[in-house]
Design a protein around this motif. Structure first.
Motif, PDB file in Angstrom:
ATOM      1  N   VAL A  46      58.462  35.419  65.640  1.00 39.14           N
ATOM      2  CA  VAL A  46      59.477  35.147  64.623  1.00 39.14           C
ATOM      3  C   VAL A  46      58.825  34.236  63.603  1.00 39.14           C
ATOM      4  O   VAL A  46      58.187  33.243  63.962  1.00 39.14           O
ATOM      5  N   SER A  47      58.966  34.557  62.319  1.00 38.61           N
ATOM      6  CA  SER A  47      58.287  33.760  61.299  1.00 38.61           C
ATOM      7  C   SER A  47      59.125  33.678  60.037  1.00 38.61           C
ATOM      8  O   SER A  47      60.078  34.436  59.845  1.00 38.61           O
ATOM      9  N   THR A  48      58.739  32.745  59.185  1.00 43.30           N
ATOM     10  CA  THR A  48      59.369  32.624  57.878  1.00 43.30           C
ATOM     11  C   THR A  48      58.589  33.442  56.845  1.00 43.30           C
ATOM     12  O   THR A  48      57.412  33.754  57.019  1.00 43.30           O
ATOM     13  N   GLN A  49      59.258  33.748  55.749  1.00 43.10           N
ATOM     14  CA  GLN A  49      58.678  34.588  54.703  1.00 43.10           C
ATOM     15  C   GLN A  49      57.998  33.703  53.664  1.00 43.10           C
ATOM     16  O   GLN A  49      58.532  33.430  52.592  1.00 43.10           O
ATOM     17  N   VAL A  50      56.809  33.240  53.983  1.00 46.46           N
ATOM     18  CA  VAL A  50      56.057  32.390  53.066  1.00 46.46           C
ATOM     19  C   VAL A  50      54.624  32.899  52.951  1.00 46.46           C
ATOM     20  O   VAL A  50      54.095  33.548  53.853  1.00 46.46           O
ATOM     21  N   GLY A  51      53.997  32.580  51.816  1.00 48.68           N
ATOM     22  CA  GLY A  51      52.589  32.904  51.618  1.00 48.68           C
ATOM     23  C   GLY A  51      52.280  34.373  51.832  1.00 48.68           C
ATOM     24  O   GLY A  51      53.034  35.264  51.428  1.00 48.68           O
ATOM     25  N   GLY A  52      51.168  34.626  52.517  1.00 46.77           N
ATOM     26  CA  GLY A  52      50.738  35.995  52.760  1.00 46.77           C
ATOM     27  C   GLY A  52      51.249  36.581  54.058  1.00 46.77           C
ATOM     28  O   GLY A  52      50.816  37.674  54.454  1.00 46.77           O
ATOM     29  N   ILE A  53      52.193  35.903  54.733  1.00 48.19           N
ATOM     30  CA  ILE A  53      52.694  36.412  56.018  1.00 48.19           C
ATOM     31  C   ILE A  53      53.318  37.807  55.884  1.00 48.19           C
ATOM     32  O   ILE A  53      53.096  38.657  56.757  1.00 48.19           O
ATOM     33  N   PRO A  54      54.064  38.121  54.801  1.00 48.49           N
ATOM     34  CA  PRO A  54      54.572  39.491  54.673  1.00 48.49           C
ATOM     35  C   PRO A  54      53.460  40.540  54.651  1.00 48.49           C
ATOM     36  O   PRO A  54      53.686  41.675  55.092  1.00 48.49           O
ATOM     37  N   GLU A  55      52.285  40.179  54.160  1.00 42.56           N
ATOM     38  CA  GLU A  55      51.168  41.130  54.154  1.00 42.56           C
ATOM     39  C   GLU A  55      50.703  41.437  55.577  1.00 42.56           C
ATOM     40  O   GLU A  55      50.235  42.542  55.860  1.00 42.56           O
ATOM     41  N   ILE A  56      50.828  40.465  56.473  1.00 46.20           N
ATOM     42  CA  ILE A  56      50.448  40.674  57.871  1.00 46.20           C
ATOM     43  C   ILE A  56      51.517  41.499  58.593  1.00 46.20           C
ATOM     44  O   ILE A  56      51.206  42.342  59.432  1.00 46.20           O
ATOM     45  N   PHE A  57      52.786  41.253  58.268  1.00 38.17           N
ATOM     46  CA  PHE A  57      53.882  41.956  58.931  1.00 38.17           C
ATOM     47  C   PHE A  57      54.007  43.408  58.468  1.00 38.17           C
ATOM     48  O   PHE A  57      54.572  44.242  59.182  1.00 38.17           O
ATOM     49  N   GLY A  58      53.524  43.729  57.273  1.00 43.01           N
ATOM     50  CA  GLY A  58      53.581  45.094  56.784  1.00 43.01           C
ATOM     51  C   GLY A  58      54.999  45.627  56.725  1.00 43.01           C
ATOM     52  O   GLY A  58      55.892  45.015  56.138  1.00 43.01           O
ATOM     53  N   SER A  59      55.245  46.776  57.371  1.00 41.34           N
ATOM     54  CA  SER A  59      56.565  47.415  57.322  1.00 41.34           C
ATOM     55  C   SER A  59      57.635  46.610  58.044  1.00 41.34           C
ATOM     56  O   SER A  59      58.830  46.905  57.909  1.00 41.34           O
ATOM     57  N   GLN A  60      57.234  45.593  58.821  1.00 39.01           N
ATOM     58  CA  GLN A  60      58.205  44.766  59.540  1.00 39.01           C
ATOM     59  C   GLN A  60      58.538  43.470  58.799  1.00 39.01           C
ATOM     60  O   GLN A  60      59.150  42.570  59.370  1.00 39.01           O
ATOM     61  N   ALA A  61      58.164  43.384  57.524  1.00 41.60           N
ATOM     62  CA  ALA A  61      58.390  42.149  56.759  1.00 41.60           C
ATOM     63  C   ALA A  61      59.880  41.811  56.630  1.00 41.60           C
ATOM     64  O   ALA A  61      60.234  40.643  56.408  1.00 41.60           O
ATOM     65  N   SER A  62      60.739  42.805  56.776  1.00 35.10           N
ATOM     66  CA  SER A  62      62.183  42.534  56.671  1.00 35.10           C
ATOM     67  C   SER A  62      62.674  41.642  57.814  1.00 35.10           C
ATOM     68  O   SER A  62      63.771  41.073  57.739  1.00 35.10           O
ATOM     69  N   LEU A  63      61.872  41.502  58.882  1.00 36.20           N
ATOM     70  CA  LEU A  63      62.256  40.640  60.004  1.00 36.20           C
ATOM     71  C   LEU A  63      62.072  39.158  59.686  1.00 36.20           C
ATOM     72  O   LEU A  63      62.576  38.298  60.417  1.00 36.20           O
ATOM     73  N   LEU A  64      61.340  38.852  58.630  1.00 38.65           N
ATOM     74  CA  LEU A  64      61.017  37.459  58.312  1.00 38.65           C
ATOM     75  C   LEU A  64      62.248  36.697  57.829  1.00 38.65           C
ATOM     76  O   LEU A  64      63.075  37.234  57.090  1.00 38.65           O
ATOM     77  N   ALA A  65      62.347  35.428  58.230  1.00 41.17           N
ATOM     78  CA  ALA A  65      63.466  34.572  57.843  1.00 41.17           C
ATOM     79  C   ALA A  65      63.083  33.738  56.618  1.00 41.17           C
ATOM     80  O   ALA A  65      61.899  33.424  56.421  1.00 41.17           O
TER      81      ALA A  65
END
Length: 402
Positions: free
Chosen positions: A315-334
């Motif tokens: 579980v992670s927050t939507q900051v920096g380049g983390i959405p790039e790591i999550f890819g298609s699962q970026a919608s899970l980020l808080a």
């Protein structure tokens, strides 16, 4: 454009593999140090001659050990000098000593990492007072967050952003570890004048082996520095809103650890939260079933890459380049700095069936394995070096014509 790209590809193929590369950074700790260490090993294995310049004031025994392990790969050696994080009158003296080292080693590439490393790598090209060699190395700079973490209106921020503007004129290559960092640099400083590819951090093959939780693992785990920017306070407040039979383990140390221990007591979490000292990441991952990364600011954190590669649910927050790591699962980020939203994300992950959670973790690990490896990182940086050397050669040729 296609013809130019084809010519560059032919030039790359003709380039000698044995480049001489000098990496300059300040603190030999954290993700930046990990990045440089991985890169130097890979570059040495590619036939390059590599050296490192690093701060002598920080890092302690861990830095000594890792630099010692790196030494057999460093044909250009290790140089340690006292470097301060913030602007300091001693900066000119240290820059002079580094310029002298560059003149002695004659590298093809001088690569600065972080705000201070970037300053020391490029300042000699800006001021004529420094000793110079009879050749011009290509100068590369990776911010790693670096000056981007300073507030624009603060004195250090104004100093570093002004320095970035000046030194952008002598920079041949800016490989950013995330698209986020490249966008952030363009917004806060200026669009890079140099070649500026995105070259993601990477992991080794063995890091993609799954890590199984221990029998007594906590439900959630945090791994990282104990400081406000990492969002530990948000995590504790979010955890306090979850059912009382859940447990949380926090692994790490830092300047705000006492504050977080006191907050855990104040929130009535003393029996549900345990604090553990720093330890190797994979050992720490085994202490929990779900990793929580509640950061308020990041660039491209290794802990997220490492956890996903180990197939640890996250579980992670939507900051920096983390959405790039999550890819298609970026919608899970808080959203960051929002304990209530973080609690919802944590509850959703813990309520997910073990089978579904494991399938999600395996899918995310496959995405990371395809895009975030040390081999790909090394290839991307070496390709950038070749582009930088072509740029430096064009500038030398243009100078000779005037």
């Amino acid at each position: 454009m296609a013809a130019a790209d084809d010519q560059d590809a032919r030039d790359d193929a003709a380039f000698p593999s044995g480049l001489r590369i000098l990496h300059i950074m300040r603190a030999p700790v954290g993700g930046l140090f990990r990045h440089v260490a991985d890169l130097t090993r890979a570059q040495a294995a590619s036939g390059c001659k590599v050296g490192v310049v690093a701060d002598s004031l920080t890092g302690g025994e861990d830095a000594e050990r890792i630099l010692g392990e790196l030494s057999p790969h460093l044909a250009l050696g290790v140089t340690r000098l006292p470097m301060r994080r913030l602007p300091h009158p001693d900066d000119l003296r240290i820059a002079w000593r580094i310029a002298s080292r560059v003149r002695e080693l004659r590298p093809d590439i001088v690569h600065g990492h972080g705000a201070k490393g970037g300053l020391y790598a490029r300042l000699p090209a800006v001021l004529p007072i420094f000793p110079s060699a009879d050749h011009r190395p290509a100068r590369a700079y990776t911010p790693h967050g670096g000056s981007l973490h300073f507030r624009p209106n603060s004195l250090p921020g104004r100093v570093f952003f002004t320095a970035e503007l000046i030194m952008g004129r002598v920079t041949d290559l800016m490989p950013f570890e995330s698209d986020y960092a490249r966008r952030r640099f363009s917004e806060t400083v200026e669009p890079p004048r140099a070649h500026a590819p995105v070259v993601h951090n990477g992991l080794s093959p063995q890091e993609f082996e799954p890590v199984a939780p221990t029998p007594d693992a906590a439900d959630f785990i945090f791994i990282g520095e104990m400081r406000v920017a990492k969002g530990v306070e948000d995590l504790l407040r979010a955890f306090a809103a979850l059912p009382g039979d859940l447990r949380l383990a926090l692994v790490g140390s830092g300047v705000d650890e006492a504050r977080f221990r006191a907050l855990a007591q104040d929130l009535g979490l003393a029996d549900r939260v345990t604090f553990h000292p720093r330890m190797p990441t994979r050992d720490a991952l085994a202490l929990g079933k779900i990793l929580v990364v509640p950061s308020r600011a990041e660039s491209l954190p290794y802990i997220v890459l490492e956890a996903i590669a180990a197939q640890t649910p996250i579980v992670s927050t939507q900051v920096g380049g983390i959405p790039e790591i999550f890819g298609s699962q970026a919608s899970l980020l808080a959203p960051a700095s929002d304990p209530a939203a973080l609690a919802v994300a944590m509850r959703a992950m813990i309520d997910m069936s073990p089978t579904t959670r494991a399938a999600l973790a395996e899918e995310m690990a496959g995405f990371v394995k395809d895009r975030f490896t040390i081999d790909l990182m090394n290839q991307g940086v070496l390709s950038g070096y070749r582009a930088a050397l072509r740029r430096a050669e064009r500038l030398r040729a243009a100078g000779a014509m005037h």
